[in-house]
Scaffold this motif. Sequence first.
Motif, short mmCIF file in Angstrom:
data_model
loop_
_atom_site.label_atom_id
_atom_site.label_comp_id
_atom_site.label_asym_id
_atom_site.label_seq_id
_atom_site.Cartn_x
_atom_site.Cartn_y
_atom_site.Cartn_z
N GLN A 121 -2.10 8.15 6.08
CA GLN A 121 -3.38 7.58 5.66
C GLN A 121 -3.50 6.13 6.13
O GLN A 121 -4.54 5.69 6.62
CB GLN A 121 -3.51 7.63 4.13
N GLY A 152 1.51 4.21 -3.24
CA GLY A 152 1.20 5.63 -3.11
C GLY A 152 0.40 6.04 -1.89
O GLY A 152 0.19 7.23 -1.67
N LEU A 153 -0.05 5.06 -1.09
CA LEU A 153 -0.77 5.45 0.13
C LEU A 153 0.24 6.07 1.09
O LEU A 153 1.33 5.54 1.28
CB LEU A 153 -1.41 4.20 0.77
N LYS A 154 -0.15 7.19 1.70
CA LYS A 154 0.79 7.84 2.63
C LYS A 154 0.74 7.14 3.97
O LYS A 154 -0.27 6.55 4.35
CB LYS A 154 0.41 9.31 2.79
N ARG A 155 1.86 7.27 4.70
CA ARG A 155 1.93 6.61 6.01
C ARG A 155 0.80 7.10 6.92
O ARG A 155 0.20 6.32 7.65
CB ARG A 155 3.29 6.88 6.66
N LEU A 180 0.84 -1.21 0.00
CA LEU A 180 0.00 0.00 0.00
C LEU A 180 0.87 1.26 0.00
O LEU A 180 0.58 2.22 -0.70
CB LEU A 180 -0.93 0.00 1.22
N LEU A 181 1.94 1.22 0.80
CA LEU A 181 2.83 2.38 0.85
C LEU A 181 3.56 2.53 -0.48
O LEU A 181 3.77 3.64 -0.97
CB LEU A 181 3.83 2.23 2.00
#
Lengths: 230, 402
Positions: B305, B300-303, B296-297
């Motif tokens: 989020q 593009g998912l931010k930490r 997920l990271l």
Amino acid sequence: MKTVIKTSNLEKVYNGSVAPVRAVNNVNLEFQEGEFTAIVGPSGSGKTTFLNLIGGLDKPTGGQVIIDGTDIASLKESQLFDFRLKHIGFVFQSYNLIPVLTAKENVSFIMLLQKQSKDAMEKRAKEMLEQVGLSDKLNSRPNQLSGGQQQRVAVARALASKPKFVLADEPTANLDTESAFNLLDIMSRLNKEENITLIFSTHDQRVIERASRVITLVDGEVSKDEMFDR
Amino acid sequence: MAWRNLWRKKRRTFISVSSVMFAAVLAIILMSMVSGMTDQFVASIVNNTTGYLQIQDALYNDEPTIDHALEYTPEKEAMLNTHADMIDYIVPRIQGFGLASRDMGTRGAMIMGVDAEMETRMNNLGSRLIEGSMFEPSDEFAVIAEGLAHQLGLTLGDTIVLLGQGFQGMTAAGTFKVGGIVQFSLPEQNNAMVYLPLKQAQGFFAAPDRLTNLIIMTHNPQEADELSRKIQQEIDPEWYAVYTWEELMPDAVAAFEARDAQFKVMAWILYIVAGFGIFGTVITMMHERLREFGILLSIGLKRAQLALICMIETVVMSLLGVAAGVIVGFLIVYNWYRNPIHLGAEIGEVFLDFGIEPYMSFSIAPDIFFYQAMTVFFIALFIGIYPVRKVFKLNMTRAARK
């Protein structure tokens, strides 16, 4: 042709238990727009590390990775997250779809993070799933799809946000022959139709035979860089 | 996404929710029991001895003799009537130590002049009657405790001779027919109590219109302090004093506090054990999902989020666990509240010795459920910091390869 990625004296050294391990050593490469490149080499040659470095997933210990005029090695972590989100698509060996989301939601996920409108996401997700031949699986969860189908969803996800380039780490390694050929057909077509730059790390001869450029890494260094007219 | 994640592995979520639920249930049962037993002990003290409030002569508490009996005037009664909204009823007493005799036998006795109806309302004195009857205010006979009657060989209709110290040096002496016999479980009471009608006792002590203790029972026990303050402002502190039951029984209060502290330690041990249970589940959950988090990271998912997703999962799981814990805890405690647990032989006798019914009582006060639920919820939230911290420290390339 436009240069998408340029590496200068790229280096990654890990602190090993006995001695430092030089995973990537003094790599100087340029990748042009629309290229289909296969990075090959034996296990431990530094393929995945190189992909991680140019994908901004890992920081080099030396040298530069310049994408669109920006040295991504100099970016802070939060800037790197945004940069990856905007410019880079990823396809992993083990599909790595989000298990709780449907195929359509998985494809929309990055666009959602990019804060695209709901209609635009919906349209693009359907379009991409159609392109990879899964228009009938929009609402299927990953556990309802075969390995090949999951990897096609992963490709649709990587391409949906129209990244500058797609990094694929051994994407065919877990696929049977038919699924692998199917996936390669789709990726080759998208490479040509949408002019997307593809960089694969692979051992798979089937991928190597499709690539327009094959770079061989040995002990973290470029030992061969060949172009093919395909 | 967080909600869907919760139901992705139902068994894992069920285990986590169950951990929180059991912690909440156990904490609620423990604290309900502590609160219920305290209420029971307080009720016993209040009903059997002090009442919620007492008005006394200013010197009586330090030197409880008949010489420090207060004068209960119509003005005092009128003053108390102005607080009728808070006062349930008033129990007047005049009491002093003396000697009880028959023929050659003499025993020490607590001679207490009471209004039998009010006394029965307060401490069920009438229900302790085993022979004869309780007196009316106009009667002239005594009701004595069964142990004393036995020691002096007294039966109904016999005469008891009472001797004591009257008001301001007067000799208190009198003979009374025994009209009733009451029985107490506490030997100190059963071997010593002599009850007289209030007027008879005031005459015996040569202290007409005087009382040693004016007991006030409030409608709401929580209002006792407030009523005490109000009365305090309306009486002359040189002559009168108002005490709450806590001021009259400081040793009992200290004993309750010591016992509450022990139970609080037990509760915290329970919280810690339950906390580790929840923590174990969270660690397992994190370990199972490290690769997913890495992916997920990577895409593009931010930490922040991802951390928010983890925190929402923890909050929802904790809320579900706490809600289930409150419901289950309430059902269990309510059952025991309606049907108190009868205490077995030995411990039951100890309770009886102290004049307390041999039952383990439970409280269903809302604050027990609220505070236990909040405590367990915050513990779960605190544990929820672990996944958040882990997300912020996660090496995504290593995690994605797991």
